[in-house]
Structure formats: structure tokens, C-alpha cells
Write a protein that holds these residues in place. Structure first.
Motif, PDB file in Angstrom:
ATOM      1  N   PRO A  76     -18.933  25.987  53.604  1.00 23.43           N
ATOM      2  CA  PRO A  76     -18.735  27.036  54.611  1.00 23.43           C
ATOM      3  C   PRO A  76     -18.323  28.353  53.971  1.00 23.43           C
ATOM      4  O   PRO A  76     -17.438  28.395  53.118  1.00 23.43           O
ATOM      5  CB  PRO A  76     -17.612  26.467  55.494  1.00 23.43           C
ATOM      6  CG  PRO A  76     -17.751  24.979  55.345  1.00 23.43           C
ATOM      7  CD  PRO A  76     -18.177  24.750  53.931  1.00 23.43           C
ATOM      8  N   GLY A  77     -19.001  29.413  54.380  1.00 22.60           N
ATOM      9  CA  GLY A  77     -18.699  30.726  53.844  1.00 22.60           C
ATOM     10  C   GLY A  77     -19.411  31.054  52.550  1.00 22.60           C
ATOM     11  O   GLY A  77     -19.365  32.196  52.087  1.00 22.60           O
ATOM     12  N   LEU A  78     -20.087  30.058  51.943  1.00 22.58           N
ATOM     13  CA  LEU A  78     -20.752  30.310  50.661  1.00 22.58           C
ATOM     14  C   LEU A  78     -22.240  29.966  50.686  1.00 22.58           C
ATOM     15  O   LEU A  78     -23.084  30.830  50.425  1.00 22.58           O
ATOM     16  CB  LEU A  78     -20.074  29.527  49.537  1.00 22.58           C
ATOM     17  CG  LEU A  78     -20.775  29.635  48.170  1.00 22.58           C
ATOM     18  CD1 LEU A  78     -20.702  31.052  47.626  1.00 22.58           C
ATOM     19  CD2 LEU A  78     -20.191  28.628  47.183  1.00 22.58           C
ATOM     20  N   CYS A  79     -22.575  28.728  50.990  1.00 20.14           N
ATOM     21  CA  CYS A  79     -23.975  28.327  50.870  1.00 20.14           C
ATOM     22  C   CYS A  79     -24.350  27.249  51.878  1.00 20.14           C
ATOM     23  O   CYS A  79     -23.511  26.462  52.311  1.00 20.14           O
ATOM     24  CB  CYS A  79     -24.271  27.835  49.443  1.00 20.14           C
ATOM     25  SG  CYS A  79     -23.332  26.368  48.950  1.00 20.14           S
ATOM     26  N   LYS A  80     -25.635  27.246  52.226  1.00 19.40           N
ATOM     27  CA  LYS A  80     -26.177  26.218  53.111  1.00 19.40           C
ATOM     28  C   LYS A  80     -27.679  26.104  52.885  1.00 19.40           C
ATOM     29  O   LYS A  80     -28.367  27.118  52.730  1.00 19.40           O
ATOM     30  CB  LYS A  80     -25.918  26.543  54.578  1.00 19.40           C
ATOM     31  CG  LYS A  80     -26.526  25.504  55.540  1.00 19.40           C
ATOM     32  CD  LYS A  80     -26.237  25.837  56.982  1.00 19.40           C
ATOM     33  CE  LYS A  80     -26.984  24.884  57.935  1.00 19.40           C
ATOM     34  NZ  LYS A  80     -26.618  23.465  57.733  1.00 19.40           N
ATOM     35  N   ILE A  81     -28.162  24.865  52.860  1.00 19.93           N
ATOM     36  CA  ILE A  81     -29.602  24.628  52.851  1.00 19.93           C
ATOM     37  C   ILE A  81     -30.035  24.458  54.303  1.00 19.93           C
ATOM     38  O   ILE A  81     -29.612  23.537  54.988  1.00 19.93           O
ATOM     39  CB  ILE A  81     -29.966  23.368  52.037  1.00 19.93           C
ATOM     40  CG1 ILE A  81     -29.574  23.568  50.569  1.00 19.93           C
ATOM     41  CG2 ILE A  81     -31.455  23.077  52.148  1.00 19.93           C
ATOM     42  CD1 ILE A  81     -29.773  22.324  49.704  1.00 19.93           C
ATOM     43  N   ALA A  82     -30.858  25.395  54.784  1.00 12.88           N
ATOM     44  CA  ALA A  82     -31.301  25.369  56.183  1.00 12.88           C
ATOM     45  C   ALA A  82     -32.753  24.935  56.273  1.00 12.88           C
ATOM     46  O   ALA A  82     -33.579  25.284  55.411  1.00 12.88           O
ATOM     47  CB  ALA A  82     -31.131  26.748  56.810  1.00 12.88           C
ATOM     48  N   SER A  83     -33.061  24.187  57.303  1.00 16.03           N
ATOM     49  CA  SER A  83     -34.439  23.754  57.543  1.00 16.03           C
ATOM     50  C   SER A  83     -35.199  24.839  58.299  1.00 16.03           C
ATOM     51  O   SER A  83     -34.601  25.755  58.879  1.00 16.03           O
ATOM     52  CB  SER A  83     -34.444  22.464  58.354  1.00 16.03           C
ATOM     53  OG  SER A  83     -33.936  22.713  59.668  1.00 16.03           O
ATOM     54  N   GLN A  84     -36.511  24.732  58.320  1.00 15.92           N
ATOM     55  CA  GLN A  84     -37.303  25.686  59.094  1.00 15.92           C
ATOM     56  C   GLN A  84     -36.957  25.618  60.579  1.00 15.92           C
ATOM     57  O   GLN A  84     -36.986  26.639  61.275  1.00 15.92           O
ATOM     58  CB  GLN A  84     -38.802  25.425  58.879  1.00 15.92           C
ATOM     59  CG  GLN A  84     -39.310  25.888  57.530  1.00 15.92           C
ATOM     60  CD  GLN A  84     -40.829  25.953  57.472  1.00 15.92           C
ATOM     61  OE1 GLN A  84     -41.506  25.959  58.498  1.00 15.92           O
ATOM     62  NE2 GLN A  84     -41.372  26.017  56.267  1.00 15.92           N
ATOM     63  N   ALA A  85     -36.609  24.418  61.040  1.00 16.44           N
ATOM     64  CA  ALA A  85     -36.229  24.272  62.448  1.00 16.44           C
ATOM     65  C   ALA A  85     -34.961  25.079  62.749  1.00 16.44           C
ATOM     66  O   ALA A  85     -34.853  25.742  63.793  1.00 16.44           O
ATOM     67  CB  ALA A  85     -36.010  22.797  62.776  1.00 16.44           C
ATOM     68  N   GLU A  86     -33.991  25.027  61.846  1.00 11.22           N
ATOM     69  CA  GLU A  86     -32.762  25.798  62.038  1.00 11.22           C
ATOM     70  C   GLU A  86     -33.044  27.296  61.982  1.00 11.22           C
ATOM     71  O   GLU A  86     -32.445  28.078  62.736  1.00 11.22           O
ATOM     72  CB  GLU A  86     -31.745  25.422  60.955  1.00 11.22           C
ATOM     73  CG  GLU A  86     -31.167  24.019  61.099  1.00 11.22           C
ATOM     74  CD  GLU A  86     -30.278  23.642  59.933  1.00 11.22           C
ATOM     75  OE1 GLU A  86     -29.039  23.583  60.135  1.00 11.22           O
ATOM     76  OE2 GLU A  86     -30.793  23.428  58.820  1.00 11.22           O
TER      77      GLU A  86
END
Length: 553
Positions: free
Chosen positions: A483-493
Motif C-alpha cells: 500500500p502506498g508504493l506498488c500494485k500489480i493491476a489486471s486489465q479488469a481493474e
């Protein structure tokens, strides 16, 4: 020998073109009977410097006709003083795009209207390094269609050479630069760093209207820092020039593109071959702009080739305070990552250089690169960085017994930070005592010695803190959304977020750490301190008033 320099892709300078020769010339040039390259006697320092430029050009085909040769406009006294000013070892320590840094400094000091109106500003070294580190160029064609002073080429050359290859053999460099003077800077910069390339300038190099090198779909790598938010681009001419796989952005009633950010973004994608990678700097507003920009962004996300997005804070540019975003495309992404994008919010992660400038330290660059490695499944590279941290701390420890005692165990980064901070506090107290009690004649030298030692300890703490920052989040090499640094997001998200590519929309906010302080108790203490200070102030004012009355004032 000149041949030895050529073998190492370095520029050979004849004695008369070397800086030490020029700066050490006597003031009376006429009496030296110096003969120029073309056989005439030189009577002024300006002629000698012009001759040096011609000698440099003779050593590099790509520099012919590029270097300035108008130094006779200066008096010998002024030119000699300029030579002395730039005879500074500090320039050797800067590294990277030094020519671009110097040029931008003068733009900012003496031509701010140019720097502002035309968007003439150069890419900071740490942003260039980040782009190159994430793209990891190895071999092939590199294009920078807004190449400025050539910083992307210089850093790529350093990266490839550091990997044990010869940049000029492994890479083919192409650049486009509308401003001819900037293109000359680029050629000079590349020559100084032993690089060769094809740089086109002027109207034919206006990327909006020309693919000057016919490289559409042919590039292994594209890197750029284009001018942001350019307006008044002729829509028909831009459309006819192609390289717009997702269509045109919005066109106004004057038949112009009012904001060219998505022209640039489309070009960078279109230039790539089937496995190419692109990295570029872009205005932060482009990550969620609406209208046709959003339509282009939706199509772009749908390709599966958007790889990494990094949000950058204010004050990274030398002459601008605006925030920006680093975009990365990868047409060769492995199948398991095709539907994913890594978002990094680095707006709170940087080193403050001074009041107006931030940057990433080398360790911070490595840490963010490590996040990308874990996203790509390259755990061995991450573990290699942990080993690099441990080795660095070990090397510090062997230099000083007290530091070694403070570090104790370089495997435990958190404990190392605690131990070093306690050691620093002790050393500061010791320094204060020793300086205060020292003889007057020894005080200044002792102060300098202590300042150097404390700065060294702070440097070690900086390394340990960066190691702890990384290990606390990812341990021995397991990626996690932080949280606050990085996230792997999907195309759906991404679709749910309206195809925004703003990192903050995905990574969220870091949890606030409890500092262990009782708020009500601390506020009571502050209030008590304030009352005490106010009472002291009143007493002081009474004393001053009394003294003034006694003085008859």
C-alpha cells in the motif's frame, strides 16, 4: 596512439586540442609563433581555440561542421578566464549528460523565456537511469525521437558497456531533434562518450510530421523525454505522417491538435518492433486525460503491452517543478504478464538535493528496479541486490572497528540501522565535547575532521536504511503489493478505474505508523512549554524596558 583510442571507442585529442594545453598557454599568444592546422600563424587565444575545435572535428566524422569556431569574438583575457573557470575536477565527477546539464543551466539563468516557451529542458540523470535500467538494452536499434542533448544515448552506452559489451557494436543509435543547436550538442555529447549515431535535425526532424529515419515498427528500444502539452500541431499533416495505430487525439476547430501528448505516446508504441520496449517521460496529466485521449489509452491497455507506470514527484527537473510519470511498454511481455500492469507510486520516495531539486540516489534506483524484477519473476537479480547491500556494509565495516561493532550483523538490516544510529549519536556528542574543549589553534581542523567522519557514518546509515526499506517489504524475494508504493493491476481493474493509468489510483495510501506518542499527553507538554516560554519573554521585555529607562530612552 589514436588507434588505441579508436579500439576503445574513445575520442582521441591531439595535444593542441587538449584542455591542459589550452589552459596553460601564456598570455602573449602572438609571441609563441603557433601554427594552425591549415598552416597560418595564430595571433590570439580565440584562433587557438578555433584551431582546437577543428582538430577535434578531424578525429570524428560525425562532428565535422558541428563544433563552434567563433571564439575570436572574445578577448584573450575573457577567453582565458573562461578556460580557467571550466578547468575544474568537479566536472569529471558529474558523469552522464554533462553537456546537457551545463546547457540547461545557462538556459535557466539567461534565457528563461526559451526554456519555458519551447519546453527546452533536459532529462534529469536519475530519470534517464531509471528508464535505461528498466528497459535493460542489450543489442539492436535505439531511437530517441526528441533526443535533446543525447542523455538517453549516453546512459545506454554506459549500461551496455558495463554489461561487458561494446555499445557501438551492440547498439545502433538514431535521434531526431527539431532544434538544430540541441542536435549539435547531442553529437558532441556522443562523441565525448565514444558513441556514434545518426542524428537528424531541423524541419525534417520534426517528429509530428516526419519519420526521419523510416523506423516505424523497426526499433528494439525507444526512449524519450518529449516536450509536454505541445499545442498547435497541424492535424492533417500529423495524420498523414502516420505512426498512429490508435487513431488521432482530439482536433480543435482550428484543425490542430491542442495537446500532443498522445501523439508522442502513439509514436513511441508504433516505432517498436514485435518484441520492442519503450520508456519515456510524460506529463502526469496524460495518465487520466479524457476524450479521445482516453479512447487511445483504452486501446493501448488492450494490447497487453503497457508494462510499468511510475509516478514521480515534483522538483526532479533542473528548471521545472512539475510532476511527471514514467511510462514503459514491452511488446515482448511473457504471456503470464500480458493482462497485468505494475504501478509504482514513487512520489514520496526520493532524496532531497536542495530546496528546488529532488533525485533518486543510486541505491533508490536499484530498489525500484528490484520491484520491477520481482514483478517480472527475476528473483535472482533481486537476491543479487541484497548481496550487493551486504557486501557494501561489509566493506564499510572493515574500514573502521567502531563501525564494525555498530553493524555487528550485516545480514540484519533493521538491527544495523539501529546500531549505526546509536553510534552516530554517540559520535556527535563526542565531537561536540572535543571541539568545545580543543585549543583554539586545533579547533578548526578538528571540526573539519569530525564533520568528515560524521558525513561518512551518515552515508553508511543511508545504505543500511535503503537495504532495510527493500528487505522489510519483499524479504528474500517474494513480490507483494505494498500500500502506498506498488500494485500489480489486471486489465479488469484498470477498466473499473476508467482506464486511468495513474499509479495512486491503484496503490492506495501507506498505513500511518504509530509513533508511540500519546497525543493528549504530548499536547499538554507543549502547552506547558509554551506558557514557560511566554513567561520568559515577558520577563525579558520587562528587563529591556527597565534598561532603556535607566539609559534615559
Amino acid at each position: 596512439e589514436a588507434s588505441d583510442f579508436r579500439e576503445k571507442s574513445a575520442l582521441f585529442l591531439p595535444k593542441e586540442a587538449q584542455y591542459t594545453y589550452l589552459v596553460n598557454l601564456p598570455s602573449d599568444i602572438k609571441s609563441q609563433n603557433l601554427i594552425s592546422r591549415d598552416g597560418h600563424t595564430m595571433n590570439s587565444l580565440g584562433e587557438v581555440v578555433n584551431n582546437a575545435m577543428e582538430l577535434v572535428e578531424s578525429q570524428s566524422e560525425q562532428l565535422i561542421g558541428v563544433l563552434p569556431k567563433e571564439y575570436t569574438m572574445f578577448s584573450d583575457e575573457l577567453l582565458a578566464e573562461l578556460l580557467r573557470i571550466f578547468n575544474n575536477d568537479a566536472l569529471d565527477d558529474v558523469g552522464g549528460d554533462v553537456i546537457g546539464r551545463i546547457y540547461e543551466y545557462f538556459l535557466n539563468k539567461f534565457a528563461k523565456n526559451i526554456a519555458s516557451d519551447d519546453g527546452v529542458f533536459f532529462t534529469p540523470k536519475s530519470l534517464v537511469k531509471m528508464i535505461v535500467n528498466i528497459l535493460e538494452p542489450k543489442t539492436g536499434v535505439l531511437l530517441d525521437p526528441a533526443c535533446g542533448s543525447g542523455g538517453m544515448f549516453v546512459q545506454t552506452g554506459d549500461f551496455v558497456n558495463a554489461a561487458g559489451m561494446v555499445a557501438n557494436n551492440a547498439m545502433t543509435f538514431y535521434g531526431q531533434e527539431k532544434v538544430e543547436y540541441n542536435a549539435q550538442l547531442c553529437l558532441m555529447n556522443m562523441a565525448v562518450h565514444g558513441l556514434t549515431g545518426v542524428i537528424k535535425s531541423g524541419d525534417e526532424a520534426n517528429t509530428f510530421y516526419h519519420d526521419a529515419h523510416n523506423l516505424n515498427g523497426c526499433c528494439n528500444y525507444v526512449m524519450a523525454n518529449p516536450p509536454f502539452n505541445v499545442d498547435k500541431v497541424k492535424a492533417e499533416s500529423a495524420e498523414n505522417a502516420g505512426r498512429l495505430p490508435f487513431g488521432m487525439p482530439s482536433i480543435n476547430k482550428s484543425k490542430e491538435v491542442g495537446n500532443a501528448n498522445y501523439l508522442w505516446i502513439s509514436y513511441f508504441y508504433s516505432y517498436l518492433n514485435e518484441t520492442g520496449r519503450a520508456g519515456f517521460v510524460m506529463a502526469s496529466s496524460a495518465t487520466d486525460s479524457q476524450g479521445k485521449d482516453k479512447d487511445i489509452r483504452e486501446k493501448l491497455v488492450g494490447t497487453g503491452h503497457v508494462d510499468v507506470m511510475i509516478s514521480v514527484s515534483n522538483n526532479f527537473f533542473y528548471t521545472k517543478s512539475l510532476p511527471c510519470t514514467l511510462w514503459f511498454f514491452d511488446k515482448g511481455k511473457p504471456e503470464e504478464l500480458r493482462e497485468k500492469v505494475l504501478f509504482i507510486d514513487a512520489r514520496n520516495y526520493y532524496t532531497v538535493v536542495d530546496r528546488t531539486l529532488n533525485e533518486w540516489s543510486d541505491w533508490q534506483l536499484k530498489n525500484m528496479n528490484a520491484v520491477v524484477w520481482l514483478y517480472r519473476g527475476e528473483t535472482e537479480k533481486y537476491q543479487g541486490l541484497l548481496s550487493e547491500y551486504r557486501q557494501a556494509l561489509h566493506e564499510y565495516a572493515v574500514q573502521d572497528q567502531e563501525v564494525r561493532n555498530a553493524i555487528k550483523n550485516s545480514e540484519d538490516f533493521a538491527a544495523t540501522v539501529v546500531g549505526l544510529k546509536a553510534f552516530l549519536k554517540h559520535q556527535r556528542n563526542l565531537a561536540k565535547t572535543e571541539v568545545e574543549t580543543a585549543d583554539r589553534r586545533d579547533k578548526k581542523k578538528l571540526q573539519i575532521d569530525w564533520e568528515e567522519k560524521i558525513a561518512w557514518i551518515e552515508e553508511i546509515i543511508g545504505v543500511a536504511k535503503e537495504a532495510d526499506w527493500l528487505y522489510e517489504k519483499f524479504g528474500d524475494g517474494a513480490y507483494a503489493d505494498i500500500p502506498g508504493l506498488c500494485k500489480i493491476a489486471s486489465q479488469a481493474e484498470i477498466k473499473e478505474k476508467g482506464y486511468s493509468l495513474t499509479s495512486g489510483a491503484y496503490v492506495g495510501v501507506a498505513p500511518v505508523e504509530d509513533d508511540g506518542v500519546d497525543f493528549e499527553e504530548r499536547m499538554a507538554e507543549i502547552h506547558k512549554e509554551l506558557l514557560s516560554l511566554q513567561a520568559e519573554s515577558n520577563d525579558l521585555m520587562d528587563t529591556i524596558s527597565k534598561n532603556m529607562k535607566e539609559m534615559g530612552l
